[in-house]
Write a protein that holds these residues in place. Structure first.
Motif, short mmCIF file in Angstrom:
data_model
loop_
_atom_site.label_atom_id
_atom_site.label_comp_id
_atom_site.label_asym_id
_atom_site.label_seq_id
_atom_site.Cartn_x
_atom_site.Cartn_y
_atom_site.Cartn_z
N GLY A 116 0.16 -3.84 5.07
CA GLY A 116 1.54 -4.06 5.49
C GLY A 116 2.55 -3.03 4.99
O GLY A 116 3.75 -3.29 5.05
N GLY A 117 2.11 -1.87 4.54
CA GLY A 117 3.03 -0.85 4.05
C GLY A 117 4.02 -0.39 5.13
O GLY A 117 5.23 -0.29 4.89
N SER A 145 0.87 -1.18 0.00
CA SER A 145 0.00 0.00 0.00
C SER A 145 0.90 1.22 0.00
O SER A 145 2.09 1.12 0.29
CB SER A 145 -0.90 0.02 1.25
N ASP A 162 -2.99 -6.92 13.48
CA ASP A 162 -4.20 -6.48 12.77
C ASP A 162 -5.23 -7.60 12.86
O ASP A 162 -4.89 -8.77 12.98
CB ASP A 162 -3.90 -6.15 11.30
#
Ligand SMILES: C[S@@+](CC[C@H](N)C(=O)[O-])C[C@H]1O[C@@H](n2cnc3c(N)ncnc32)[C@H](O)[C@@H]1O
Length: 307
Positions: free
Chosen positions: A185-186, A154, A202
């Protein structure tokens, strides 16, 4: 407002003029006028969270020609960034006569430039507004990074890069991090690339390409279910969880009270109206401060450091 009355100038983030207007009103420094994305105030500079940049020593000068404007700016310092607000052709002709400002994107991790940078605009064809000093090291307060279009799942990692650049620090090998609200997961990708160990939390699964990176551990659970006192101390607590700001405030306070964290970088996202009261509560935490980053949407970033 007369030209002599400008005591401070605030650069609004694109799309957030009305939020900046409301904030400045709350701070007792309501803009007297707007010039494009610039809020012009007669009061001296105040600490605005939403402004991307604050021109702290504004001056207005009559100029008879393009050459005169360029000469005046150059006589003060080398580096100038134009914030175009009108009279675009004339402003571009002045800009052409100024020394070029290094425009290469930042290669994260890299410290922000330290050379003095001023800002200017044309109020009228014959009226130059400028400030030799401003709060951001970047033109219009907009850091631009050399992006990675393949690795991260992302674009949210740009927010983390900007936050760390602003701090002048980032996680390094040997440090431990928690990344709350990590999916896809950026941020976890960005932290793992720096060589630090990161536990991503998360409720939704992390991108497999990030989960398999060295140093990454994933816990599929709610960030609010973690009891800080039962967790090992971490050097960095990152959070990009989407939740009501009041819940995030309580979460940050819980981690701080438990003394389980060295630094916090947390996105505080607003749905609908901007909650200035919760912003004030975050800013009142000793060691804490807030900023609206260029890569933020309708959100601010909370920074905290252990004393
Ligand atoms: C904006 S996204 C995070 C993007 C991420 N930082 C990145 O760089 O890819 C917000 C995340 O918060 C997560 N989230 C919402 N409520 C949560 C909770 N109670 N616990 C953990 N994660 C939560 C969502 O599942 C979502 O993945």
């Amino acid at each position: 407002m007369t030209e002599a009355d400008i005591g401070s100038v605030y650069v609004a983030p694109p799309g957030f003029d009305s939020v900046l207007q409301a904030e400045l009103e709350r701070l007792g420094s309501a803009p007297n006028a707007w010039l494009g994305r610039l809020a012009l105030c007669s009061a001296p500079p105040v600490a605005s969270v939403w402004a991307l940049d604050v021109w702290t020593a504004p001056e207005v000068h009559r100029i008879a020609s393009i050459g005169e404007a360029a000469k005046l700016l150059k006589s003060r310092q080398r580096n100038w960034a134009l914030v175009p607000t009108g009279h675009f052709r004339r402003a571009a002709l002045i800009e052409e006569r100024l020394p070029p400002v290094k425009a290469a994107p930042l290669e994260f991790p890299q410290l922000a430039p330290t050379s003095p940078l001023g800002a200017w605009t044309l109020m009228e064809p014959g009226l130059l507004l400028f400030s030799q000093s401003k709060t951001s090291a970047f033109p219009a307060g907009e850091p631009r990074f050399a992006e990675d279009r393949e690795g991260p799942p992302s674009r949210a990692y740009l927010k983390l890069w900007e936050a760390c650049t602003r701090l002048g620090r980032w996680p390094v090998a040997g440090e431990t991090c928690l990344d709350l609200g990590a999916t896809p997961g950026g941020w976890t990708w960005a932290i793992a690339k720096l060589g630090a160990a990161v536990t991503a939390v998360d409720r939704a699964p992390l991108a497999p390409s990030v989960q398999s990176m060295p140093g990454v551990t994933f816990r599929q659970e709610s960030a609010f279910g973690l009891e800080p006192r039962d967790e090992a101390r971490v050097d960095w607590l990152f959070s990009d969880v989407i939740a009501y700001p009041n819940r995030l405030l309580a979460l940050a306070k819980r981690w701080i009270a438990a003394e389980r964290v060295g630094r916090i970088v947390m996105s505080v996202k607003f749905q609908g109206e901007t909650d200035f009261e919760v912003m004030e509560a975050f800013a009142a935490i000793p060691g804490g401060r807030l900023a609206h980053l260029f890569h933020n949407k309708h959100e601010v970033t909370f920074f905290w450091e252990a004393p």
